[in-house]
Enzyme design. Structure first.
Site, short mmCIF file in Angstrom:
data_model
loop_
_atom_site.label_atom_id
_atom_site.label_comp_id
_atom_site.label_asym_id
_atom_site.label_seq_id
_atom_site.Cartn_x
_atom_site.Cartn_y
_atom_site.Cartn_z
N LYS A 285 -94.51 19.64 -5.04
CA LYS A 285 -95.04 20.28 -6.25
C LYS A 285 -95.49 19.16 -7.19
CE LYS A 285 -93.88 24.21 -9.17
NZ LYS A 285 -92.94 25.35 -9.30
N GLU A 371 -84.11 39.66 -8.28
CA GLU A 371 -83.71 40.50 -9.42
C GLU A 371 -82.83 41.68 -8.97
OE1 GLU A 371 -86.79 39.38 -8.90
OE2 GLU A 371 -87.24 38.17 -10.68
N ARG A 399 -88.57 45.31 -10.92
CA ARG A 399 -88.30 45.17 -9.48
C ARG A 399 -86.89 45.66 -9.13
NH1 ARG A 399 -90.48 40.30 -6.04
NH2 ARG A 399 -92.33 41.60 -6.16
C1 LIG Z 1 -90.42 38.88 -9.05
C2 LIG Z 1 -90.68 37.59 -9.77
N1 LIG Z 1 -89.65 36.96 -10.37
C3 LIG Z 1 -89.85 35.81 -11.03
C4 LIG Z 1 -91.10 35.25 -11.11
C5 LIG Z 1 -91.33 33.98 -11.91
N2 LIG Z 1 -91.80 32.90 -11.05
C6 LIG Z 1 -93.08 32.56 -10.99
S1 LIG Z 1 -93.37 31.30 -9.97
C7 LIG Z 1 -91.71 31.16 -9.60
C8 LIG Z 1 -91.22 30.12 -8.67
C9 LIG Z 1 -91.88 30.29 -7.35
O1 LIG Z 1 -91.38 29.27 -6.50
P1 LIG Z 1 -92.15 28.99 -5.17
O2 LIG Z 1 -92.40 30.26 -4.47
O3 LIG Z 1 -91.36 27.96 -4.46
O4 LIG Z 1 -93.57 28.44 -5.62
P2 LIG Z 1 -93.93 27.01 -6.24
O5 LIG Z 1 -93.98 27.23 -7.75
O6 LIG Z 1 -92.88 26.05 -5.82
O7 LIG Z 1 -95.27 26.69 -5.69
C10 LIG Z 1 -91.00 32.12 -10.28
C11 LIG Z 1 -89.53 32.28 -10.22
C12 LIG Z 1 -92.15 35.94 -10.48
N3 LIG Z 1 -93.43 35.47 -10.56
N4 LIG Z 1 -91.92 37.08 -9.81
#
Ligand SMILES: Cc1ncc(C[n+]2csc(CCOP(=O)(O)OP(=O)(O)O)c2C)c(N)n1
Ligand SMILES: CC(=O)[C@@H](O)[C@H](O)COP(=O)(O)O
Ligand SMILES: [Mg+2]
Length: 642
Positions: A285, A371, A399
């Site tokens: 990242k 969640e 959710r």
């Molecule tokens: C249901 C839900 N919960 C929380 C989030 C907030 N959120 C957005 S990106 C993220 C992290 C995602 O991590 P990853 O899939 O590893 O993607 P990266 O940012 O590392 O590319 C979160 C928790 C979301 N978008 N959707």
């Protein structure tokens, strides 16, 4: 103004068909130019940077190898899609990202044929891609579906539900796990450890990859034997991958930044009869931009910034953020109450739970993007005598609605819901708006629903919730900073179901819930100046309603207006129900409800979103004046009194 980078190769590419004309040796410099363009663009707009930086090479390789848009590329969450947008016909608009009338910060069907599925809430990509894959299969149409899902998004159960159902797709479905060992906060849970083990077996993979290439050249019976050996070997070395147990052909881990590795693997998978396939790509990242690589959060979400130094624009010092008021208040309360625990679903800083964690690390639980689990986990904690605070954004709590109903409300368990990002949230647009929680919670028996009008009220409500053990209780507050009101030294324990009269008048009454109170007071000033004596009431509770105060108010004013940062079916509906049940509108009272419009509002500055929603002071005044012009037949008469 961020200078535009020099991008001679990128300048020749509008859509992926142009990309596929490039020579393979030009792809590496092309990717460098794409990364530079993205950094330059996000420097002027702000937004999600780290995730996109980590998938520049993946984006180039996928669009180079697969026939998009015929092959459907589904990004999970979609916050990493800026490089994808730049090379799918939207480079000219990329500097309008997340602004009113501009590009969405996530994938969006209405924006482009290259965005076959909208996202923003995580862990939906495999289900959606499976839908495309099966549809193509049933219609006997060509085309594959590729889901790109992050390691963090893999912590949500929905991803496994989809993988468990994917076998029917055969080689039409490809899942690319973008494993940057990072969500927003450091990785949590067993999956993260498992993936680390897979990654560490890289030497095994390279040997296996060579063996596989060789095996494909063997005559069928030998090929089958070689394949069984390969799977056996894999089982030996890594206990069989979780993904293979779910019916996927696992390929990986591979270097997600190395185009020379990526492209042949994607081509093999594209041309393979095996399927569904999961490719485990290891990325970083923030890759390729030193300030992002050095940052703890890898520049997950950034303000506008100086591209040279990485220095982000600092907001002028002002009132504290609601999330921090919550986290710090809860931490203080927990100093003297060992039953208090805090739960976040992968959003520690966004919810302020990180502030709680600093003081009480052993009573802090980050469950990952889960969640549904968070809510029922809290229910278990409550059932066993703890005082759990599930701190979940309004939109993400959607959710876990069945868990709220089935595991918490029906059992009347004292779970506390700290609901941040209530109302309109600005740049994240409709997918992140907290528009419905009053509607979906206040309709539940046993539930108590509060809304803080400012940060002082949030302190009181956090304490009130901590002390309330009679059942589930929720309190909502908006994204951003408070109003600047002084924070109370000693939090008040609010009387459940009681509102407060903020200003007394005689002709008009505005009954407010949450932070519209500030606009209600401005509207009252305007109405007073027009000779209309106006009361302003902060109801504090959408459930239970302060029925006594509402009865008295409706009986003693000519025009009453409710206002809330919530959709239809919330506070206004409950007040209307009370009024109609008790005949409070039979004698000519003019009662109006103001709430969010019945549309999904795109991104913009929050104040402009509320203007568009019709929930600012001038619109409150207009609603009152219009009501005054209505006669008893409900007909608007010219020449209002005021
Ligand atoms: C249901 C839900 N919960 C929380 C989030 C907030 N959120 C957005 S990106 C993220 C992290 C995602 O991590 P990853 O899939 O590893 O993607 P990266 O940012 O590392 O590319 C979160 C928790 C979301 N978008 N959707
Ligand atoms: C992509 C995603 O869902 C999160 O990063 C979200 O954008 C955070 O929202 P806040 O900026 O309101 O914390
Ligand atoms: Mg990640």
């Amino acid at each position: 103004m961020t200078d535009r980078p020099h991008t001679p190769l990128l300048d020749t590419v509008d859509v992926p068909a142009d990309l596929r004309k490039l020579k393979p040796e030009d792809l590496r410099p092309f990717a460098d130019e794409l990364r530079a363009e993205m950094i330059s663009a996000v420097g002027t707009t702000g937004g999600h940077l780290g995730s996109g930086l980590g998938v520049v090479e993946l984006t180039v390789a996928i669009h180079y190898v697969f026939d998009t848009p015929r092959d459907k590329l589904v990004w999970d969450v979609g916050h990493q899609c800026y490089p994808h947008k730049i090379i799918t016909g939207r480079r000219d608009r990329i500097r309008t990202l997340r602004t009113g009338g501009g590009l969405s910060g996530f994938t969006k069907r209405s924006e482009s044929e290259y965005d076959p599925f909208g996202a923003a809430h995580s862990s939906t990509s495999i289900s959606a891609a499976l839908g495309f894959a099966i549809a193509n299969k049933l219609k006997d149409e060509p085309g594959r579906a590729i889901a790109v899902i992050g390691d963090g998004s893999m912590s949500a159960g929905m991803a496994y539900e989809a993988m468990n159902n994917a076998a029917a797709a055969g080689n039409r479905l490809i899942v690319i796990l973008n494993d940057n060992d990072m969500s927003i906060a450091p990785p949590v849970g067993g999956l993260s450890a498992y993936l680390a083990k897979l990654v560490s077996s890289r030497p095994f993979l390279e040997l296996r990859e060579i063996a596989r290439r060789f095996a494909r050249k063997l005559p069928e019976p030998l090929h089958k034997a070689a394949k069984r050996t390969d799977e056996f070997a894999r089982g030996m070395a890594m206990g069989g991958t979780l993904f293979e147990e779910l019916g996927f052909y696992y390929v990986g881990p591979i270097d997600g930044h190395n185009l020379e590795h990526l492209i042949p693997v994607l081509e093999n998978v594209r041309d393979s009869d095996h399927g569904p396939v999961l490719i485990h790509a290891v990325t970083k990242k923030g890759h390729g931009y030193a300030p992002a690589e050095a940052a703890a959060d890898k520049y997950h979400g950034v303000q506008k910034f100086d591209v040279i130094t990485g220095e982000q624009a600092k907001a002028p010092p002002g009132p504290p953020a609601y999330q921090n008021v919550f986290g710090e208040t809860l931490a203080k309360l927990a100093d003297t109450d060992p039953r208090i625990v805090a739960i976040t679903a992968a959003m520690p800083s966004g919810t302020g739970v990180d502030k709680f964690a600093q003081a009480h690390p052993t009573r802090t639980f980050d469950v990952g993007i889960a969640e549904q689990h968070a809510v029922t986990f809290a229910a278990g904690l409550a059932a066993q005598g703890m005082r759990p605070f599930a701190a979940i954004y309004s939109t993400f709590l959607q959710r876990a609605y069945d868990q709220v109903v089935h595991d918490v409300a029906i059992q009347n368990l004292p779970v506390r819901f700290a609901i941040d990002r209530a109302g309109l949230v600005g740049a994240d647009g409709s997918t992140h708006a907290g528009s419905f929680d009053v509607t979906y919670l206040a309709t539940l028996p046993n539930m108590v629903v509060m809304a803080a009008a400012d940060e002082a009220e949030l302190v009181h409500m956090t304490y009130t919730a901590a002390e309330y053990d009679d059942g589930p209780i929720a309190f909502r507050y908006p994204r951003g900073n408070g109003t600047g009101v002084a924070l109370p030294e000693v939090p008040l324990k609010l009387e459940i179901g009681k509102g407060r009269v903020v200003r007394s008048g005689k002709t008009v009454a505005i009954l407010s819930l949450g932070t519209r109170l500030a606009e209600a007071l401005k509207a009252a000033d305007t109405l007073e100046a027009r000779g209309l004596s106006t009361s302003v009431i902060d109801l504090r509770f959408a459930k239970p309603l302060d029925e006594e105060l509402i009865r008295k108010t409706l009986a003693s004013h000519e025009v009453c207006v409710t206002i809330e940062e919530n959709s239809v079916g919330g506070l206004g509906a409950h007040v209307l129900t009370l009024a109609s049940d008790e005949g409070l509108i039979d004698a000519g009272l003019k009662l109006r409800t103001m709430r969010l419009p019945d549309v999904f509002q795109d991104q913009d500055k929050p104040e402009l979103q509320y203007d568009a929603a019709g929930l600012n002071a001038p619109q409150i005044v207009d609603t009152v004046l219009k009501a005054l012009r209505h006669n008893s037949a409900g007909v608007e008469e010219a020449g209002a009194r005021a």
